[in-house]
Design a protein around this motif. Sequence first.
Motif, short mmCIF file in Angstrom:
data_model
loop_
_atom_site.label_atom_id
_atom_site.label_comp_id
_atom_site.label_asym_id
_atom_site.label_seq_id
_atom_site.Cartn_x
_atom_site.Cartn_y
_atom_site.Cartn_z
N LEU A 189 0.82 -1.21 0.00
CA LEU A 189 0.00 0.00 0.00
C LEU A 189 0.86 1.27 0.00
O LEU A 189 0.60 2.18 -0.80
CB LEU A 189 -0.96 -0.01 1.18
CG LEU A 189 -2.00 1.12 1.21
CD1 LEU A 189 -2.85 1.09 -0.05
CD2 LEU A 189 -2.88 1.02 2.45
N PRO A 190 1.89 1.37 0.83
CA PRO A 190 2.78 2.55 0.72
C PRO A 190 3.41 2.66 -0.65
O PRO A 190 3.62 3.77 -1.17
CB PRO A 190 3.83 2.30 1.81
CG PRO A 190 3.16 1.42 2.81
CD PRO A 190 2.27 0.52 1.99
N LEU B 231 2.07 1.72 -3.54
CA LEU B 231 1.07 2.25 -4.47
C LEU B 231 0.92 3.77 -4.30
O LEU B 231 0.71 4.49 -5.28
CB LEU B 231 -0.28 1.56 -4.24
CG LEU B 231 -0.42 0.15 -4.80
CD1 LEU B 231 -1.73 -0.49 -4.35
CD2 LEU B 231 -0.35 0.17 -6.33
N ILE B 232 1.01 4.24 -3.06
CA ILE B 232 0.92 5.68 -2.82
C ILE B 232 2.07 6.41 -3.50
O ILE B 232 1.87 7.46 -4.13
CB ILE B 232 0.89 5.97 -1.31
CG1 ILE B 232 -0.39 5.40 -0.68
CG2 ILE B 232 0.99 7.47 -1.03
CD1 ILE B 232 -0.43 5.49 0.82
N LEU B 233 3.26 5.87 -3.41
CA LEU B 233 4.40 6.49 -4.08
C LEU B 233 4.24 6.46 -5.59
O LEU B 233 4.64 7.40 -6.29
CB LEU B 233 5.70 5.80 -3.68
CG LEU B 233 6.17 6.03 -2.23
CD1 LEU B 233 7.45 5.26 -1.95
CD2 LEU B 233 6.38 7.51 -1.96
N PHE B 234 3.64 5.39 -6.11
CA PHE B 234 3.40 5.31 -7.55
C PHE B 234 2.44 6.40 -8.03
O PHE B 234 2.46 6.78 -9.20
CB PHE B 234 2.83 3.94 -7.91
CG PHE B 234 3.85 2.83 -7.90
CD1 PHE B 234 5.13 3.05 -8.37
CD2 PHE B 234 3.52 1.58 -7.42
CE1 PHE B 234 6.08 2.03 -8.36
CE2 PHE B 234 4.46 0.55 -7.41
CZ PHE B 234 5.73 0.78 -7.88
N LEU B 235 1.60 6.92 -7.15
CA LEU B 235 0.67 8.00 -7.53
C LEU B 235 1.42 9.28 -7.87
O LEU B 235 0.88 10.16 -8.55
CB LEU B 235 -0.33 8.26 -6.41
CG LEU B 235 -1.28 7.13 -6.06
CD1 LEU B 235 -2.20 7.52 -4.91
CD2 LEU B 235 -2.12 6.72 -7.27
N GLY C 11 0.16 9.75 3.43
CA GLY C 11 0.31 10.26 2.07
C GLY C 11 -0.81 9.89 1.11
O GLY C 11 -0.85 10.43 0.00
N MET C 12 -1.74 9.02 1.51
CA MET C 12 -2.78 8.57 0.57
C MET C 12 -3.66 9.73 0.10
O MET C 12 -3.76 10.01 -1.10
CB MET C 12 -3.64 7.49 1.21
CG MET C 12 -4.88 7.09 0.38
SD MET C 12 -4.46 6.30 -1.19
CE MET C 12 -4.06 4.65 -0.61
N MET C 13 -4.31 10.42 1.02
CA MET C 13 -5.26 11.47 0.64
C MET C 13 -4.54 12.63 -0.05
O MET C 13 -5.06 13.22 -1.00
CB MET C 13 -6.03 11.95 1.87
CG MET C 13 -6.75 10.85 2.63
SD MET C 13 -7.92 9.92 1.59
CE MET C 13 -9.29 11.09 1.55
N LEU C 14 -3.34 12.97 0.42
CA LEU C 14 -2.59 14.07 -0.18
C LEU C 14 -2.19 13.72 -1.62
O LEU C 14 -2.28 14.58 -2.52
CB LEU C 14 -1.34 14.38 0.66
CG LEU C 14 -0.44 15.50 0.14
CD1 LEU C 14 -1.22 16.81 0.06
CD2 LEU C 14 0.79 15.66 1.03
N SER C 15 -1.76 12.49 -1.85
CA SER C 15 -1.36 12.09 -3.20
C SER C 15 -2.55 12.10 -4.15
O SER C 15 -2.43 12.50 -5.31
CB SER C 15 -0.72 10.69 -3.17
OG SER C 15 0.50 10.71 -2.47
N LEU C 16 -3.72 11.68 -3.65
CA LEU C 16 -4.91 11.72 -4.49
C LEU C 16 -5.27 13.17 -4.85
O LEU C 16 -5.64 13.46 -5.99
CB LEU C 16 -6.09 11.05 -3.77
CG LEU C 16 -6.00 9.53 -3.59
CD1 LEU C 16 -7.14 9.04 -2.70
CD2 LEU C 16 -6.07 8.83 -4.95
#
Length: 280
Positions: free
Chosen positions: A34-35, A37-41, A74-79
């Motif tokens: 999951l971390p 995938l967040i970096l891949f965003l 970082g999930m919501m910020l990356s989105l």
Amino acid sequence: MSAELDALTVVNQLRDLAADPLNRRAIVEDQGCLPGLILFLDHPNPQVVYSALLAVRYLAECRANREKMKDELGMMLSLQNVMQKTTSPGETKLMASEIYEILQSAGKEEAAQADAAAASCRRKAQFFLGSNNKRAKTVVLHIDGLDDSTRRSLCEEALLKIRGVISFTFQMAVKRCVVRIRSDLKAEALGSAINSTKVMKAQQIVRTENGGERIVPFQEDSSVEVEENTDIPDYLPEEDSPSQEQDKAVQRVGSMTEGIGWLSTAANFLTRSFYWPNST
């Protein structure tokens, strides 16, 4: 093999594994995937970003995952960054917005409803993703003649020509294609496009009231106007991976044991490629 190609291979594998409801809990519970995938965003390659978004969208279909995904660093910020980035294609922004809305509402449902949805997510496949979202829907197709990579390429080309197709994933072993489309696009348009290849014929798979499946043919004489697609990013074909493992993952959707086994490989790659900040 370049670092970028490695990233594209890994994110494509995670996308295909996340397409299977039986794998979604394991992917989110893994400490590295999951971390990653967040970096891949935030990756500079738009194909990597789009594939990562699709993987995250699949994971968010499982209600039991949403609270953890929302709280992941970082999930919501990356989105938000994807939604606000001027260079992001329209369909990429739309998908990021959908995921953001789903995760933002996490935790507002009653605990009993979340538990029931989690059990359902583990027990059976969900053929209609995003049913609570009015802007997108998923259609499952059974394609007679989908026998090899050449036919799959023809099918990809046919689907890519349709404006409103967001993404698609093949399950070659059972001759199926899971297509995510805008809500205003008719399923008949997909059948018409695939039938136009002259070597394949598409039928729709629908859920019955008792939870089974039923194959519904498209009407032969139905005239469906298909608007040509010129705006969305290139779909990521399965052949992007230089190895054969990706095709195996697609053919074996539903295998929890094999999915978890591959997760360790993905996690090792992510650990080697990125620095993970220690949580306090």
